[in-house]
Design an enzyme around this catalytic site. Structure first.
Site, mmCIF file in Angstrom:
data_model
loop_
_atom_site.group_PDB
_atom_site.id
_atom_site.type_symbol
_atom_site.label_atom_id
_atom_site.label_comp_id
_atom_site.label_asym_id
_atom_site.label_seq_id
_atom_site.Cartn_x
_atom_site.Cartn_y
_atom_site.Cartn_z
ATOM 1 N N ASN A 9 -1.503 6.588 6.161
ATOM 2 C CA ASN A 9 -1.465 6.427 4.706
ATOM 3 C C ASN A 9 -1.493 4.929 4.413
ATOM 4 O O ASN A 9 -0.502 4.233 4.625
ATOM 5 C CB ASN A 9 -0.176 7.076 4.178
ATOM 6 C CG ASN A 9 0.028 6.827 2.702
ATOM 7 O OD1 ASN A 9 -0.856 6.326 2.012
ATOM 8 N ND2 ASN A 9 1.203 7.176 2.202
ATOM 9 N N LYS A 11 -1.665 3.450 1.637
ATOM 10 C CA LYS A 11 -0.990 3.106 0.371
ATOM 11 C C LYS A 11 -1.844 2.121 -0.435
ATOM 12 O O LYS A 11 -3.068 2.188 -0.383
ATOM 13 C CB LYS A 11 0.428 2.581 0.655
ATOM 14 C CG LYS A 11 1.235 3.560 1.525
ATOM 15 C CD LYS A 11 2.691 3.214 1.619
ATOM 16 C CE LYS A 11 3.395 4.238 2.495
ATOM 17 N NZ LYS A 11 4.831 4.005 2.624
ATOM 18 N N HIS A 99 4.419 12.505 -2.302
ATOM 19 C CA HIS A 99 4.964 11.384 -1.521
ATOM 20 C C HIS A 99 6.159 10.798 -2.268
ATOM 21 O O HIS A 99 6.158 10.725 -3.495
ATOM 22 C CB HIS A 99 3.875 10.313 -1.313
ATOM 23 C CG HIS A 99 4.321 9.281 -0.317
ATOM 24 N ND1 HIS A 99 5.172 8.259 -0.654
ATOM 25 C CD2 HIS A 99 4.055 9.138 1.004
ATOM 26 C CE1 HIS A 99 5.407 7.527 0.427
ATOM 27 N NE2 HIS A 99 4.739 8.043 1.450
ATOM 28 N N GLU A 101 7.084 7.908 -2.810
ATOM 29 C CA GLU A 101 6.773 6.784 -3.719
ATOM 30 C C GLU A 101 6.205 7.313 -5.033
ATOM 31 O O GLU A 101 6.415 6.716 -6.093
ATOM 32 C CB GLU A 101 5.815 5.805 -3.022
ATOM 33 C CG GLU A 101 6.567 5.000 -1.962
ATOM 34 C CD GLU A 101 5.736 4.541 -0.783
ATOM 35 O OE1 GLU A 101 4.494 4.566 -0.865
ATOM 36 O OE2 GLU A 101 6.345 4.166 0.238
ATOM 37 N N GLU A 168 9.678 13.231 5.352
ATOM 38 C CA GLU A 168 9.787 11.772 5.362
ATOM 39 C C GLU A 168 11.098 11.365 4.701
ATOM 40 O O GLU A 168 11.175 11.268 3.466
ATOM 41 C CB GLU A 168 8.636 11.154 4.565
ATOM 42 C CG GLU A 168 7.271 11.504 5.104
ATOM 43 C CD GLU A 168 6.239 10.471 4.662
ATOM 44 O OE1 GLU A 168 5.715 9.783 5.539
ATOM 45 O OE2 GLU A 168 6.000 10.348 3.458
ATOM 46 N N GLY A 174 9.194 2.556 5.288
ATOM 47 C CA GLY A 174 8.961 1.132 5.082
ATOM 48 C C GLY A 174 10.196 0.274 5.312
ATOM 49 O O GLY A 174 10.217 -0.894 4.968
ATOM 50 N N SER A 213 8.593 4.877 9.165
ATOM 51 C CA SER A 213 8.653 3.827 10.185
ATOM 52 C C SER A 213 8.238 4.302 11.582
ATOM 53 O O SER A 213 8.833 3.906 12.585
ATOM 54 C CB SER A 213 10.048 3.183 10.221
ATOM 55 O OG SER A 213 10.333 2.582 8.974
HETATM 56 P P1 PGA Z 1 6.027 3.796 6.817
HETATM 57 O O1 PGA Z 1 5.535 4.788 5.658
HETATM 58 O O2 PGA Z 1 5.406 4.288 8.091
HETATM 59 O O3 PGA Z 1 5.543 2.445 6.407
HETATM 60 O O4 PGA Z 1 7.528 3.901 6.853
HETATM 61 C C1 PGA Z 1 5.485 6.162 5.883
HETATM 62 C C2 PGA Z 1 4.972 6.888 4.668
HETATM 63 O O5 PGA Z 1 5.350 6.529 3.550
HETATM 64 O O6 PGA Z 1 4.186 7.839 4.797
#
Ligand code: PGA
Length: 256
Positions: A9, A11, A99, A101, A168, A174, A213
Site C-alpha cells: 500500500n 498510500k 483502512h 487511515e 492491522e 507506521g 510495520s
Molecule cells: P506500515 O503500514 O507497514 O507502514 O505500518 C501498513 C498499512 O497501513 O497498511
C-alpha cells in the site's frame, strides 16, 4: 486465488516517475525470483493506477493492481471521488476498504465501509477489508470486541468467497511497532476460527492478512504464524527490494 497474498500500500507517496520505477524494480525482482504460492499486489495512488497497470502488463510480471479506496456509488455528483467501475475500467482487481487511515482521517465508519465493500463485490472485484484496534482499546482489553465488531459490521450476511480481511492494529501502523507473532496470531485465530467461520457457515474462511510495520526483518516469524495468510505492507513497500524480500518471506514461511 493464490493461497497467500502480499500487498504493498503506497498510500500518498510517489510521483509518477517514482511509481513507475518502483513497480519496475518490483517486477524485475519477482521475475528473477518467482514465487508460486503468493499473490502479489501493489496499491499506487489513484492517478498512477493506469500507468502502473500498463507497466505491469509490459513487464509480464504477475502483480495485481490494487486501489487504496473507492466510493460506494457507481457514479454521480461526488466531486473528487473515484468509483469501483472506474477502477475496474483501468484494470484494478482488488480494492482496500476501511483502512484505519480512512477511518481516522476521513470519517469512514462501519456503515461506510460496508457500503464500499458491497460496491466492490457488486463490480466483481476483490475487497480487502481492514480492521484493527487502537492502543487504548487493546490496553483496556477490548481488542477482540472491537475487531470482531468491525468484521461483523463489514461482512455479516456477505458471500465471503472472494473477500480478503486485513488485521492491522492501529498502534502498529507506521510506528515501527509490530504486533508480536503471538499477539497477531491470537487475533488471526480468533477472527478465522470464531468470527469468520461463523459468518462463512461451513464455506471456506477468507484469508486474513497482517499489516502494521511489516519489514524484511520480521516477515519470517509473522509469515510462519498460523492463520496469517499474507501481509499488507505500507512503508516497506516503497522500496522494491524490501517488498520483494517480504514477498519471499511469505513464500518461504507458509504455515497453511
Ligand atoms: P506500515 O503500514 O507497514 O507502514 O505500518 C501498513 C498499512 O497501513 O497498511
Amino acid at each position: 486465488m493464490a493461497n497467500r497474498l502480499a500487498v504493498g500500500n503506497w498510500k500518498m507517496n510517489t510521483t509518477l516517475d517514482e511509481a513507475l520505477s518502483l513497480v519496475g524494480g518490483l517486477a524485475s525482482a519477482l521475475k528473477a525470483a518467482p514465487v508460486e504460492n503468493v499473490g502479489v499486489g501493489v496499491a499506487p495512488p489513484f492517478p498512477f493506477l493506469e500507468p502502473v497497470g500498463r507497466a505491469i502488463k509490459e513487464s509480464g510480471a504477475a502483480i495485481a493492481l490494487v486501489a487504496q479506496d473507492c466510493h460506494a456509488e457507481p457514479k454521480g455528483a461526488f466531486t473528487s471521488a473515484v468509483s469501483v467501475p472506474m477502477l475496474a475500467s483501468v484494470g484494478v482487481t482488488h480494492v482496500i476498504v476501511g483502512h484505519s487511515e480512512r477511518r481516522k482521517h476521513f470519517g469512514d465508519d462501519d456503515a461506510c465501509v460496508r457500503a464500499k465493500l458491497e460496491a466492490v463485490l457488486a463490480a466483481g472485484l476483490v475487497p480487502i477489508v481492514c480492521v484493527g484496534e487502537t492502543l487504548e482499546q487493546r490496553e483496556s482489553g477490548q481488542a477482540e470486541a472491537v475487531v470482531g465488531g468491525q468484521v461483523r459490521a463489514a461482512l455479516e450476511g456477505v458471500d465471503l468467497s472472494t473477500v480478503v480481511v486485513a488485521y492491522e492494529p492501529v498502534w502498529a501502523i507506521g510506528t515501527g511497532k509490530t504486533a508480536s507473532p503471538a499477539e497477531a496470531g491470537a487475533m488471526h485465530t480468533y477472527l478465522r476460527e470464531q468470527v469468520l467461520s461463523e459468518i462463512a457457515a461451513g464455506k471456506p474462511v477468507p484469508l486474513v492478512l497482517y499489516g502494521g510495520s511489516v519489514k524484511p526483518a520480521n516477515i519470517d516469524s509473522l509469515a510462519a504464524t498460523p492463520h496469517i495468510g499474507g501481509v499488507l505492507v505500507g512503508g516497506a513497500s516503497l522500496e522494491a527490494s524490501s517488498f520483494a524480500q517480504i514477498v519471499q518471506g511469505c513464500a518461504n514461511n507458509g504455515s497453511e
